[in-house]
Design a protein around this motif. Structure first.
Motif, mmCIF file in Angstrom:
data_model
loop_
_atom_site.group_PDB
_atom_site.id
_atom_site.type_symbol
_atom_site.label_atom_id
_atom_site.label_comp_id
_atom_site.label_asym_id
_atom_site.label_seq_id
_atom_site.Cartn_x
_atom_site.Cartn_y
_atom_site.Cartn_z
ATOM 1 N N ARG A 66 0.852 -1.184 0.000
ATOM 2 C CA ARG A 66 0.000 0.000 0.000
ATOM 3 C C ARG A 66 0.886 1.231 0.000
ATOM 4 O O ARG A 66 2.107 1.126 0.130
ATOM 5 C CB ARG A 66 -0.968 0.018 1.175
ATOM 6 N N ALA A 67 0.273 2.404 -0.146
ATOM 7 C CA ALA A 67 1.034 3.646 -0.205
ATOM 8 C C ALA A 67 0.204 4.792 0.355
ATOM 9 O O ALA A 67 -1.019 4.806 0.228
ATOM 10 C CB ALA A 67 1.433 3.946 -1.647
ATOM 11 N N ASP A 68 0.890 5.740 0.980
ATOM 12 C CA ASP A 68 0.263 6.956 1.488
ATOM 13 C C ASP A 68 0.825 8.154 0.738
ATOM 14 O O ASP A 68 2.028 8.201 0.443
ATOM 15 C CB ASP A 68 0.568 7.162 2.974
ATOM 16 N N TYR A 69 -0.038 9.117 0.460
ATOM 17 C CA TYR A 69 0.397 10.368 -0.150
ATOM 18 C C TYR A 69 -0.353 11.513 0.524
ATOM 19 O O TYR A 69 -1.395 11.299 1.164
ATOM 20 C CB TYR A 69 0.165 10.371 -1.664
ATOM 21 N N ALA A 70 0.181 12.717 0.416
ATOM 22 C CA ALA A 70 -0.423 13.874 1.066
ATOM 23 C C ALA A 70 -1.717 14.275 0.359
ATOM 24 O O ALA A 70 -1.750 14.410 -0.863
ATOM 25 C CB ALA A 70 0.554 15.042 1.082
ATOM 26 N N ALA A 71 -2.754 14.502 1.134
ATOM 27 C CA ALA A 71 -4.033 14.945 0.572
ATOM 28 C C ALA A 71 -3.873 16.254 -0.199
ATOM 29 O O ALA A 71 -4.592 16.495 -1.168
ATOM 30 C CB ALA A 71 -5.058 15.105 1.693
ATOM 31 N N GLU A 72 -2.905 17.054 0.197
ATOM 32 C CA GLU A 72 -2.654 18.330 -0.470
ATOM 33 C C GLU A 72 -2.200 18.152 -1.914
ATOM 34 O O GLU A 72 -2.301 19.085 -2.726
ATOM 35 C CB GLU A 72 -1.605 19.134 0.306
ATOM 36 N N MET A 73 -1.748 16.963 -2.257
ATOM 37 C CA MET A 73 -1.345 16.678 -3.634
ATOM 38 C C MET A 73 -2.518 16.897 -4.595
ATOM 39 O O MET A 73 -2.328 17.328 -5.734
ATOM 40 C CB MET A 73 -0.820 15.240 -3.742
ATOM 41 N N LEU A 93 -3.928 2.907 -2.377
ATOM 42 C CA LEU A 93 -3.575 4.294 -2.070
ATOM 43 C C LEU A 93 -4.442 4.900 -0.984
ATOM 44 O O LEU A 93 -5.651 4.708 -0.973
ATOM 45 C CB LEU A 93 -3.703 5.156 -3.333
ATOM 46 N N HIS A 94 -3.779 5.659 -0.103
ATOM 47 C CA HIS A 94 -4.479 6.357 0.969
ATOM 48 C C HIS A 94 -3.933 7.773 1.061
ATOM 49 O O HIS A 94 -2.715 7.971 1.051
ATOM 50 C CB HIS A 94 -4.270 5.646 2.304
ATOM 51 N N SER A 95 -4.818 8.745 1.163
ATOM 52 C CA SER A 95 -4.365 10.117 1.346
ATOM 53 C C SER A 95 -4.360 10.447 2.837
ATOM 54 O O SER A 95 -5.266 10.043 3.568
ATOM 55 C CB SER A 95 -5.236 11.100 0.568
ATOM 56 N N ILE A 96 -3.320 11.149 3.265
ATOM 57 C CA ILE A 96 -3.184 11.590 4.650
ATOM 58 C C ILE A 96 -2.723 13.041 4.618
ATOM 59 O O ILE A 96 -2.264 13.534 3.585
ATOM 60 C CB ILE A 96 -2.182 10.711 5.441
ATOM 61 N N CYS A 117 10.780 19.254 -8.066
ATOM 62 C CA CYS A 117 10.499 20.542 -7.424
ATOM 63 C C CYS A 117 9.030 20.928 -7.523
ATOM 64 O O CYS A 117 8.686 22.107 -7.493
ATOM 65 C CB CYS A 117 11.397 21.631 -8.022
ATOM 66 N N SER A 118 8.158 19.952 -7.629
ATOM 67 C CA SER A 118 6.713 20.178 -7.606
ATOM 68 C C SER A 118 6.217 19.962 -6.182
ATOM 69 O O SER A 118 6.701 19.071 -5.470
ATOM 70 C CB SER A 118 5.999 19.199 -8.538
ATOM 71 N N SER A 119 5.235 20.749 -5.769
ATOM 72 C CA SER A 119 4.712 20.670 -4.406
ATOM 73 C C SER A 119 4.054 19.320 -4.123
ATOM 74 O O SER A 119 3.302 18.803 -4.950
ATOM 75 C CB SER A 119 3.664 21.766 -4.192
ATOM 76 N N TYR A 120 4.349 18.778 -2.980
ATOM 77 C CA TYR A 120 3.713 17.569 -2.439
ATOM 78 C C TYR A 120 3.951 16.318 -3.279
ATOM 79 O O TYR A 120 3.150 15.380 -3.239
ATOM 80 C CB TYR A 120 2.214 17.793 -2.221
ATOM 81 N N ALA A 121 5.039 16.249 -4.012
ATOM 82 C CA ALA A 121 5.378 15.054 -4.794
ATOM 83 C C ALA A 121 6.141 14.082 -3.892
ATOM 84 O O ALA A 121 7.355 13.924 -3.982
ATOM 85 C CB ALA A 121 6.195 15.424 -6.023
ATOM 86 N N ASN A 122 5.398 13.461 -2.975
ATOM 87 C CA ASN A 122 5.962 12.539 -1.994
ATOM 88 C C ASN A 122 5.017 11.355 -1.841
ATOM 89 O O ASN A 122 3.800 11.515 -1.893
ATOM 90 C CB ASN A 122 6.093 13.220 -0.620
#
Length: 131
Positions: A66-73, A93-96, A117-122
């Protein structure tokens, strides 16, 4: 010489030594690395290597449960959410919140820093098993 796409020795070793549930973070150039957390710094220049290039290389060898990514993405870099869904599937996928992602990254086996260098690319990848 290896036959698989991932050639970076330290990164390949990391994937080879992961256990079930271990975390690996693929990060943009700006994500802070918590003290004591291993950083595999691949950033060369702005955008090199890209988030997508590093993600694809890691996924070529890593079994992801599984994977988590920022909801702000979703609002700041929606292209990357599409990339994650295409590569990992919706169920995994789960947003946090971004603050939660930064806190959780402190428990990762490593943070892989890209030149992105793009925002929230994590993304936090949780190791799965192949059996």
């Amino acid at each position: 010489m290896k036959k698989t796409p991932l050639l970076h020795g330290e990164l390949s070793h990391l994937v080879a030594t992961l256990g079930h549930g271990d975390l690996v973070v693929i990060a943009d150039a700006g994500l802070p690395v918590p003290p004591g957390t291993r950083c595999i710094d691949l950033a060369l220049t702005r955008g090199v290597p890209s988030f997508e290039q590093v993600l694809d290389a890691v996924l070529s060898e890593m079994q992801v449960e599984r994977a988590d990514y920022a909801a702000e993405m979703l609002t700041h870099s929606p292209h990357f959410e599409t990339v994650l869904h295409r590569r990992l599937g919706d169920a995994a996928l789960h947003s946090i919140a971004h603050d939660a992602l930064k806190q959780r990254s402190g428990t990762a086996r490593a943070i892989v820093r890209t030149g992105e260098c793009s925002s929230y690319a994590n993304v936090i990848l949780y190791a799965g098993v192949v059996f």
